[in-house]
Design a protein around this motif. Sequence first.
Motif, short mmCIF file in Angstrom:
data_model
loop_
_atom_site.label_atom_id
_atom_site.label_comp_id
_atom_site.label_asym_id
_atom_site.label_seq_id
_atom_site.Cartn_x
_atom_site.Cartn_y
_atom_site.Cartn_z
N VAL A 30 -29.89 -32.32 -65.30
CA VAL A 30 -31.22 -32.69 -65.81
C VAL A 30 -32.14 -31.48 -65.81
N ASP A 31 -32.08 -30.69 -64.74
CA ASP A 31 -32.91 -29.49 -64.65
C ASP A 31 -32.57 -28.52 -65.79
N HIS A 32 -31.25 -28.35 -66.03
CA HIS A 32 -30.81 -27.45 -67.11
C HIS A 32 -31.24 -28.00 -68.47
N LEU A 33 -31.01 -29.29 -68.69
CA LEU A 33 -31.37 -29.91 -69.97
C LEU A 33 -32.87 -29.84 -70.22
N ALA A 34 -33.66 -30.13 -69.20
CA ALA A 34 -35.13 -30.13 -69.35
C ALA A 34 -35.64 -28.76 -69.78
N ASN A 35 -35.15 -27.71 -69.10
CA ASN A 35 -35.57 -26.34 -69.45
C ASN A 35 -35.16 -25.99 -70.87
N ASP A 36 -33.93 -26.38 -71.24
CA ASP A 36 -33.43 -26.06 -72.57
C ASP A 36 -34.18 -26.84 -73.65
N ILE A 37 -34.47 -28.12 -73.38
CA ILE A 37 -35.20 -28.95 -74.34
C ILE A 37 -36.60 -28.39 -74.58
N GLU A 38 -37.25 -27.95 -73.52
CA GLU A 38 -38.59 -27.36 -73.67
C GLU A 38 -38.55 -26.12 -74.54
N GLN A 39 -37.49 -25.30 -74.34
CA GLN A 39 -37.36 -24.08 -75.14
C GLN A 39 -37.06 -24.42 -76.60
N ILE A 40 -36.17 -25.40 -76.82
CA ILE A 40 -35.82 -25.82 -78.18
C ILE A 40 -37.05 -26.39 -78.90
N LEU A 47 -38.97 -31.24 -84.00
CA LEU A 47 -37.87 -32.05 -83.45
C LEU A 47 -38.41 -33.06 -82.44
N SER A 48 -37.84 -34.27 -82.45
CA SER A 48 -38.20 -35.27 -81.45
C SER A 48 -37.50 -34.94 -80.13
N PHE A 49 -37.90 -35.62 -79.09
CA PHE A 49 -37.26 -35.41 -77.77
C PHE A 49 -35.76 -35.68 -77.86
N GLU A 50 -35.39 -36.77 -78.52
CA GLU A 50 -33.97 -37.13 -78.62
C GLU A 50 -33.19 -36.09 -79.41
N GLN A 51 -33.77 -35.55 -80.46
CA GLN A 51 -33.08 -34.52 -81.26
C GLN A 51 -32.90 -33.23 -80.46
N ALA A 52 -33.93 -32.85 -79.74
CA ALA A 52 -33.85 -31.65 -78.90
C ALA A 52 -32.83 -31.86 -77.80
N SER A 56 -29.33 -29.73 -77.25
CA SER A 56 -28.99 -29.09 -75.97
C SER A 56 -27.62 -29.55 -75.48
N PHE A 57 -27.35 -30.85 -75.62
CA PHE A 57 -26.08 -31.41 -75.15
C PHE A 57 -24.89 -30.82 -75.89
N LYS A 58 -25.05 -30.54 -77.18
CA LYS A 58 -23.96 -29.98 -77.98
C LYS A 58 -23.50 -28.63 -77.44
N LYS A 59 -24.39 -27.93 -76.75
CA LYS A 59 -24.04 -26.61 -76.20
C LYS A 59 -22.99 -26.71 -75.09
N PHE A 60 -22.79 -27.92 -74.55
CA PHE A 60 -21.80 -28.11 -73.49
C PHE A 60 -20.38 -28.23 -74.04
N GLY A 61 -20.25 -28.30 -75.36
CA GLY A 61 -18.92 -28.32 -75.96
C GLY A 61 -18.31 -29.71 -76.07
N VAL A 62 -17.03 -29.72 -76.44
CA VAL A 62 -16.31 -30.97 -76.72
C VAL A 62 -16.26 -31.88 -75.50
N PHE A 63 -16.07 -31.32 -74.31
CA PHE A 63 -15.91 -32.13 -73.11
C PHE A 63 -17.23 -32.46 -72.41
#
Length: 232
Positions: A30-40, A47-52, A56-63
């Motif tokens: 959550v800490d990582h996602l929050a920082n990345d979402i704010e930057q995005i 972009l909406s919160f959900e889109q951001a 961010s989640f896509k950066k974690f790859g397939v798994f």
Amino acid sequence: MELSTEQIQELYIFTRKHYVEYYDVQTELVDHLANDIEQISEENPNLSFEQARDTSFKKFGVFGFMDIVESRQKQLGKKYNKILWSIMKEWFTIPKIMITASIFMFFYLLMSLNINIHYLSVLMLILAFIDIFLASKLSKKSKKRFKDNNKKYLLEDIIFKVSAFSSVIIFSNIFNLSAFLRYSESLYTKVFVASLITLAILYSYISLIVIPQKAEELLQETYPEYKFINNL
């Protein structure tokens, strides 16, 4: 854009939906996602919160988050093993080594006596059932802790579930090893089996009794926020 409390809680729900059940790993993500979402959001204000969040989640790859969970499991698994072996080593120093030696000599002499080898197998079976009973108690305690706190920590799961399961597996294998004595009267075989039984008993005692008794101390040491959160 700074995320609101509601959005932070939404990220916790998001991590749980993606199979992250441990609160400490959820918090890290959550800490990582929050920082990345704010930057995005700063780079793309439309972009909406959900889109951001999805970007961010896509950066974690397939798994998804699985690599992070596995990495954390390995890290805390190593920590648990260090705790286990540091306590185990105490049983080979004075005065505890006298107890360790007594356990070894008991099983060595038992194997040296001219008695039916099935008696040893029965004794191993009794010890295995004691192991299963203690492991079952730990599992129930783990469920109660989660019900009371509504939060599960990875190290807590290792202490109350993984270690208990490992102990049962080890004793099951020791039970099978005792069958070797039917085919060998060798001194080395008896010393080997007596040593394994002694180590298995120590491992079970430490993993099923000693470390769970230290659980609160270990969790507070690993997670500085643990005491505060669980006292709310």
